[in-house]
Design a protein around this motif. Structure first.
Motif, PDB file in Angstrom:
ATOM      1  N   ARG A 169      14.056  -1.168   4.164  1.00 33.68           N
ATOM      2  CA  ARG A 169      13.943  -2.194   5.131  1.00 33.68           C
ATOM      3  C   ARG A 169      12.356  -2.746   5.002  1.00 33.68           C
ATOM      4  O   ARG A 169      12.018  -3.510   6.002  1.00 33.68           O
ATOM      5  N   CYS A 170      11.504  -2.342   4.168  1.00 32.47           N
ATOM      6  CA  CYS A 170      10.063  -2.533   4.053  1.00 32.47           C
ATOM      7  C   CYS A 170       9.796  -4.181   4.101  1.00 32.47           C
ATOM      8  O   CYS A 170      10.734  -4.936   3.102  1.00 32.47           O
ATOM      9  N   VAL A 171       9.046  -4.755   5.077  1.00 35.54           N
ATOM     10  CA  VAL A 171       9.146  -6.063   5.230  1.00 35.54           C
ATOM     11  C   VAL A 171       8.985  -6.923   3.950  1.00 35.54           C
ATOM     12  O   VAL A 171       9.157  -8.195   3.617  1.00 35.54           O
ATOM     13  N   PRO A 211       3.492  -9.365  -3.041  1.00 34.39           N
ATOM     14  CA  PRO A 211       3.630  -8.288  -4.198  1.00 34.39           C
ATOM     15  C   PRO A 211       4.247  -7.064  -3.439  1.00 34.39           C
ATOM     16  O   PRO A 211       4.144  -6.909  -2.341  1.00 34.39           O
ATOM     17  N   CYS A 212       5.126  -6.683  -4.493  1.00 32.31           N
ATOM     18  CA  CYS A 212       6.028  -5.245  -4.166  1.00 32.31           C
ATOM     19  C   CYS A 212       6.369  -4.642  -5.370  1.00 32.31           C
ATOM     20  O   CYS A 212       7.082  -5.324  -6.041  1.00 32.31           O
ATOM     21  N   ASN A 213       5.835  -3.336  -5.586  1.00 29.09           N
ATOM     22  CA  ASN A 213       6.014  -2.747  -6.762  1.00 29.09           C
ATOM     23  C   ASN A 213       7.578  -2.241  -6.986  1.00 29.09           C
ATOM     24  O   ASN A 213       8.001  -2.073  -7.892  1.00 29.09           O
ATOM     25  N   GLY A 220       2.132  -4.507  -7.295  1.00 27.69           N
ATOM     26  CA  GLY A 220       1.265  -4.314  -6.032  1.00 27.69           C
ATOM     27  C   GLY A 220       2.062  -3.853  -4.907  1.00 27.69           C
ATOM     28  O   GLY A 220       3.195  -4.112  -5.046  1.00 27.69           O
ATOM     29  N   CYS A 221       1.381  -3.306  -3.971  1.00 23.70           N
ATOM     30  CA  CYS A 221       2.089  -2.787  -2.822  1.00 23.70           C
ATOM     31  C   CYS A 221       1.301  -3.563  -1.613  1.00 23.70           C
ATOM     32  O   CYS A 221       0.220  -2.962  -1.230  1.00 23.70           O
ATOM     33  N   SER A 222       1.912  -4.331  -1.006  1.00 21.41           N
ATOM     34  CA  SER A 222       1.497  -5.243  -0.017  1.00 21.41           C
ATOM     35  C   SER A 222       1.453  -4.146   1.373  1.00 21.41           C
ATOM     36  O   SER A 222       0.604  -4.572   2.278  1.00 21.41           O
ATOM     37  N   PRO A 239       0.763   6.357  -4.610  1.00 18.58           N
ATOM     38  CA  PRO A 239      -0.012   4.877  -4.427  1.00 18.58           C
ATOM     39  C   PRO A 239       0.785   3.726  -4.716  1.00 18.58           C
ATOM     40  O   PRO A 239       0.078   2.630  -4.700  1.00 18.58           O
ATOM     41  N   GLU A 240       1.773   3.838  -5.256  1.00 14.48           N
ATOM     42  CA  GLU A 240       2.623   2.714  -5.772  1.00 14.48           C
ATOM     43  C   GLU A 240       3.548   2.115  -4.641  1.00 14.48           C
ATOM     44  O   GLU A 240       3.892   1.014  -4.690  1.00 14.48           O
ATOM     45  N   CYS A 241       3.835   3.105  -3.702  1.00 12.30           N
ATOM     46  CA  CYS A 241       4.799   2.646  -2.798  1.00 12.30           C
ATOM     47  C   CYS A 241       5.053   3.782  -1.832  1.00 12.30           C
ATOM     48  O   CYS A 241       5.085   5.134  -2.120  1.00 12.30           O
ATOM     49  N   ILE A 242       5.080   3.101  -0.402  1.00 13.15           N
ATOM     50  CA  ILE A 242       5.220   4.152   0.770  1.00 13.15           C
ATOM     51  C   ILE A 242       6.245   3.664   1.557  1.00 13.15           C
ATOM     52  O   ILE A 242       6.167   4.042   2.676  1.00 13.15           O
ATOM     53  N   ALA A 243       7.082   3.183   0.862  1.00 14.77           N
ATOM     54  CA  ALA A 243       8.738   2.747   1.758  1.00 14.77           C
ATOM     55  C   ALA A 243       9.374   3.992   1.866  1.00 14.77           C
ATOM     56  O   ALA A 243       9.223   4.985   1.538  1.00 14.77           O
TER      57      ALA A 243
HETATM   58  S1  SF4 Z   1       6.033  -0.013   0.405  1.00 21.29           S
HETATM   59 FE1  SF4 Z   1       7.212  -0.062  -1.385  1.00 21.29          FE
HETATM   60  S2  SF4 Z   1       8.797  -1.587  -1.088  1.00 21.29           S
HETATM   61 FE2  SF4 Z   1       6.750  -1.636   0.485  1.00 21.29          FE
HETATM   62  S3  SF4 Z   1       5.631  -3.403  -0.354  1.00 21.29           S
HETATM   63 FE3  SF4 Z   1       4.926  -1.317  -1.018  1.00 21.29          FE
HETATM   64  S4  SF4 Z   1       5.912  -1.107  -3.236  1.00 21.29           S
HETATM   65 FE4  SF4 Z   1       7.204  -2.595  -2.012  1.00 21.29          FE
END
Ligand code: SF4
Ligand SMILES: Cc1cc2nc3c(=O)[nH]c(=O)nc-3n(C[C@H](O)[C@H](O)[C@H](O)COP(=O)(O)OP(=O)(O)OC[C@H]3O[C@@H](n4cnc5c(N)ncnc54)[C@H](O)[C@@H]3O)c2cc1C
Length: 332
Positions: free
Chosen positions: A117-119, A127-129, A136-138, A154-158
């Motif tokens: 559910r990452c916004v 941007p969203c990996n 990138g990861c917003s 570092p690529e994603c903290i969802a």
């Molecule tokens: S946390 Fe993951 S799902 Fe959310 S913007 Fe970053 S890459 Fe995308």
């Protein structure tokens, strides 16, 4: 919404072959997550293959436990007498999720495969990996209140959003999968992935692999189990943190436990270190705090424009201790 083809094959094997042969194809379960993503443009499949009538909608006795067909609706699973008596953590996790109407549609196969559910994942202008690898990861430097404190990269903290999946992880469930090369069985704890450098992959499933059923083993201590979910609203909200736990206490000593966390990682988080601390230790507040501390030793808070998510670490410790306290009272 982008146009797509829709098919409802006559059997599961045909559905699997159809999706496996088309990289743009997806399975449709209850549609409560996928259809939202089609509308938002988060997903743009060329072909949607409806599988709701192709797997079992029954819950059957199986090797001392239960086999749950992938088409069983979340409401039916939560209401099943065997589930409520033998696996209360599972019924409670289901009832803590979504709403009655959504649970009437959502399936056992689709629920654990719902996306984060990452916004930013749901906003195609950012941007969203996970949605668009390499973009990138917003969330990093953005809103992080709902994001991970365990196992992030570092690529994603969802975080993974399913409540059901947290209970299934604690219960050591197994996933029955049908793929183009045949059937395989996966431990539920091995189904979901940490993000690493491939956050676009939520699970270890290959394209075209269909969940056909989920098996619950016989877990006697699960009769004394509970799901506790902390969220911003009392209903209709995803977990900030959650705990699924089962506990066996004899003469004031913990003899067995099963614990998993939700809302804090890219996958349901099995709390193995906490379980190790609990084993053969006094069933006291001090032990429960020590178990939480051991599991959360590697937790990392992420700053954010909304104040960050550091609050999750003490919140989760408190939630674990409270859950174990309740189960201790019931088990004595
Ligand atoms: S946390 Fe993951 S799902 Fe959310 S913007 Fe970053 S890459 Fe995308
Ligand atoms: C407003 C709202 C609030 C919600 N709150 C919560 C909550 O608090 N807790 C919670 O846990 N959930 C919550 N949900 C999510 C809801 O539980 C999920 O959308 C639902 O469980 C997904 O199941 P489905 O059958 O509808 O899956 P679908 O939307 O049909 O599919 C989801 C994904 O699984 C795939 N898929 C479906 N079936 C299979 C299968 N058998 N094998 C392989 N792949 C498959 C699809 O291709 C898709 O990628 C909420 C949803 C909404 C809209």
């Amino acid at each position: 919404m982008e146009p797509f083809d829709y098919r409802r094959p006559g059997d599961a094997a045909t559905a699997v072959r159809t999706v496996a042969a088309d990289p743009s194809a997806v399975f449709l379960g209850g549609g409560t997550n996928l259809v939202d993503h089609l509308k938002l443009g988060v997903r743009t499949p060329g072909l949607v293959v409806d599988v709701t009538s192709l797997t079992s909608a029954e819950i059957t006795d199986h090797n001392g436990g239960l086999r749950i067909g992938a088409a069983v609706r979340n409401s039916d699973l939560a209401a099943d007498r065997r589930v409520r008596e033998r696996y209360p953590v599972l019924a409670q996790a289901l009832l803590a999720g979504a709403s009655g109407q959504l649970r009437n549609m959502a399936t056992t196969g689709g629920n654990p495969l719902q996306r984060t559910r990452c916004v930013y994942f749901q906003d195609v202008t950012t941007p969203c990996n996970k949605r668009s690898p390499g973009s990138g990861c917003s969330a990093i430097g953005g809103y992080t209140r709902h994001h991970a404190v365990l196992g992030a990269s570092p690529e994603c903290i969802a975080t993974h959003p399913s409540d059901l999946a947290v209970a299934l992880t604690a219960l050591d469930a197994e996933v029955q999968v049908l793929g183009p090369d045949g059937e395989r069985t996966l431990g539920f704890g091995d189904l979901h992935r940490l993000p690493g450098d491939r956050p676009d992959r939520d699970t270890v499933l290959e394209h075209g692999e269909l969940i056909t059923a989920i098996d619950l083993p016989e877990v006697p201590i699960a009769r004394n189990s509970a799901y506790r979910k902390v969220r911003d609203r009392a209903s209709y909200a995803f977990a900030l943190v959650s705990v699924a736990a089962a506990l066996r206490v004899e003469s004031g000593i913990v003899r067995d436990s099963r614990i998993a966390f939700g809302g804090v990682a890219h996958k349901p988080w099995r709390a193995s270190r906490a379980e190790e601390v609990l084993l053969d230790a006094p069933a006291t507040e001090a032990t429960y705090r020590e178990a939480a501390e051991a599991e959360l030793a590697g937790a990392v808070a992420v700053d954010g424009i909304d104040g960050g998510n550091g609050f999750k670490i003490p919140l989760l410790a408190n939630t674990l201790a409270a859950t174990l306290r309740d189960l201790t009272r019931e088990a004595k």
